[in-house]
Scaffold this active site. Structure first.
Site, PDB file in Angstrom:
ATOM      1  N   TRP A 129      -4.836   1.131  10.759  1.00  0.00           N
ATOM      2  CA  TRP A 129      -4.994   1.193   9.428  1.00  0.00           C
ATOM      3  C   TRP A 129      -5.179  -0.088   8.742  1.00  0.00           C
ATOM      4  O   TRP A 129      -5.860  -0.433   7.858  1.00  0.00           O
ATOM      5  CB  TRP A 129      -4.039   2.374   8.877  1.00  0.00           C
ATOM      6  CG  TRP A 129      -4.277   2.364   7.052  1.00  0.00           C
ATOM      7  CD1 TRP A 129      -3.286   1.605   6.194  1.00  0.00           C
ATOM      8  CD2 TRP A 129      -5.335   2.669   6.491  1.00  0.00           C
ATOM      9  NE1 TRP A 129      -3.890   2.033   4.775  1.00  0.00           N
ATOM     10  CE2 TRP A 129      -5.178   2.318   5.253  1.00  0.00           C
ATOM     11  CE3 TRP A 129      -6.470   3.277   6.889  1.00  0.00           C
ATOM     12  CZ2 TRP A 129      -5.857   2.772   4.191  1.00  0.00           C
ATOM     13  CZ3 TRP A 129      -7.482   3.491   5.835  1.00  0.00           C
ATOM     14  CH2 TRP A 129      -7.223   3.305   4.604  1.00  0.00           C
ATOM     15  N   GLU A 142     -11.114   6.486   5.718  1.00  0.00           N
ATOM     16  CA  GLU A 142     -10.570   7.192   7.174  1.00  0.00           C
ATOM     17  C   GLU A 142     -11.290   7.435   8.124  1.00  0.00           C
ATOM     18  O   GLU A 142     -10.993   7.534   9.216  1.00  0.00           O
ATOM     19  CB  GLU A 142     -10.015   8.601   6.512  1.00  0.00           C
ATOM     20  CG  GLU A 142      -8.922   8.518   5.515  1.00  0.00           C
ATOM     21  CD  GLU A 142      -7.555   8.030   5.950  1.00  0.00           C
ATOM     22  OE1 GLU A 142      -7.320   7.959   7.355  1.00  0.00           O
ATOM     23  OE2 GLU A 142      -6.470   7.693   5.354  1.00  0.00           O
ATOM     24  N   TYR A 163       0.772  -1.103   0.029  1.00  0.00           N
ATOM     25  CA  TYR A 163      -0.189   0.169  -0.034  1.00  0.00           C
ATOM     26  C   TYR A 163       0.899   1.255   0.122  1.00  0.00           C
ATOM     27  O   TYR A 163       0.566   2.158  -0.688  1.00  0.00           O
ATOM     28  CB  TYR A 163      -0.802   0.018   1.334  1.00  0.00           C
ATOM     29  CG  TYR A 163      -1.530   1.227   1.580  1.00  0.00           C
ATOM     30  CD1 TYR A 163      -2.666   1.447   0.466  1.00  0.00           C
ATOM     31  CD2 TYR A 163      -1.331   2.051   2.465  1.00  0.00           C
ATOM     32  CE1 TYR A 163      -3.508   2.680   0.622  1.00  0.00           C
ATOM     33  CE2 TYR A 163      -2.248   3.197   2.591  1.00  0.00           C
ATOM     34  CZ  TYR A 163      -3.181   3.607   1.863  1.00  0.00           C
ATOM     35  OH  TYR A 163      -4.096   4.950   1.986  1.00  0.00           O
TER      36      TYR A 163
END
Length: 214
Positions: free
Chosen positions: A57, A49, A27
């Site tokens: 995350w 988010e 990522y």
């Protein structure tokens, strides 16, 4: 003083968070901080988010395909049409984070994105609005401790979005969104990704259109 950079087996320097697992590394290497300017792409990152708030995350990233399936691949018009039955469906979906407030906020944010189009006129989308808060310069952090978590622009963006009916859009979350979209570049100096977005040069200045980053 530690910079917070880790050198991988491939010889490339990355921050600690991107050096733990293969999915986070991929990522970071291929997506984080690269410019996203389409409405669907910006809406997806806004939703993710928002769901990430209070979580890692990695937790969100590993459910990303589940989120895409659950939320019609983040088609704004489709999500805006979701109703109470869809909320119940989503609350039973183990492929996402089952948080009623965040699910309902996602539906409301899709409707707010459609209202934004109507308020601002043709050609103006959520993506246009977010990118309008791009700063004149981006940070140039040498260490992890120097990476900010908010900015005057993220505070202003959060205030504007809240005024327009968006939820889960606080200044810290909006700064993380701006980082993910390439609106700002907080890659550490020395990272192999610093200055590679085509938006920001290595020294924190904007890249002129048609030029390559330095």
């Amino acid at each position: 003083m530690s910079t917070g950079l880790h050198i991988g087996e491939d010889g490339l320097a990355r921050p600690a968070w991107a050096s733990v697992h293969d999915d986070l590394r991929e990522y970071y290497d291929t997506e984080w901080g690269m410019p996203v300017r389409d409405e669907r792409g910006v809406f997806e990152r806004l939703v993710l988010e928002g769901f990430q708030s209070g979580l890692s995350w990695a937790t969100i990233l590993r459910r990303r395909e589940g989120f895409r399936r659950a939320f019609a691949h983040f088609d704004v018009d489709a999500v805006a049409a979701f109703g109470p039955a869809d909320v119940d469906r989503l609350l039973a979906d183990e492929g996402i984070i089952r948080h009623r407030g965040k699910i309902e906020a996602t539906l409301g944010n899709a409707r707010a994105a459609i209202a934004l189009r109507d308020q601002e006129g043709p050609g103006t989308t959520l993506a246009d609005l977010v990118w309008s808060f791009r700063p004149a310069r981006t940070p140039i952090p040498a260490t992890a401790a120097e990476i900010p978590t908010t900015s005057p622009e993220s505070v202003a963006l959060a205030k504007d979005l809240k005024r327009r009916g968006f939820r889960f859009v606080g200044p810290t979350t909006m700064f993380a969104l701006m980082e993910a979209l390439g609106v700002v570049d907080t890659h550490l100096l020395g990272s192999h990704r610093r200055g590679t977005s085509g938006v920001w040069a290595n020294d924190g200045t904007p890249v002129a259109e048609g030029n390559t980053p330095s």
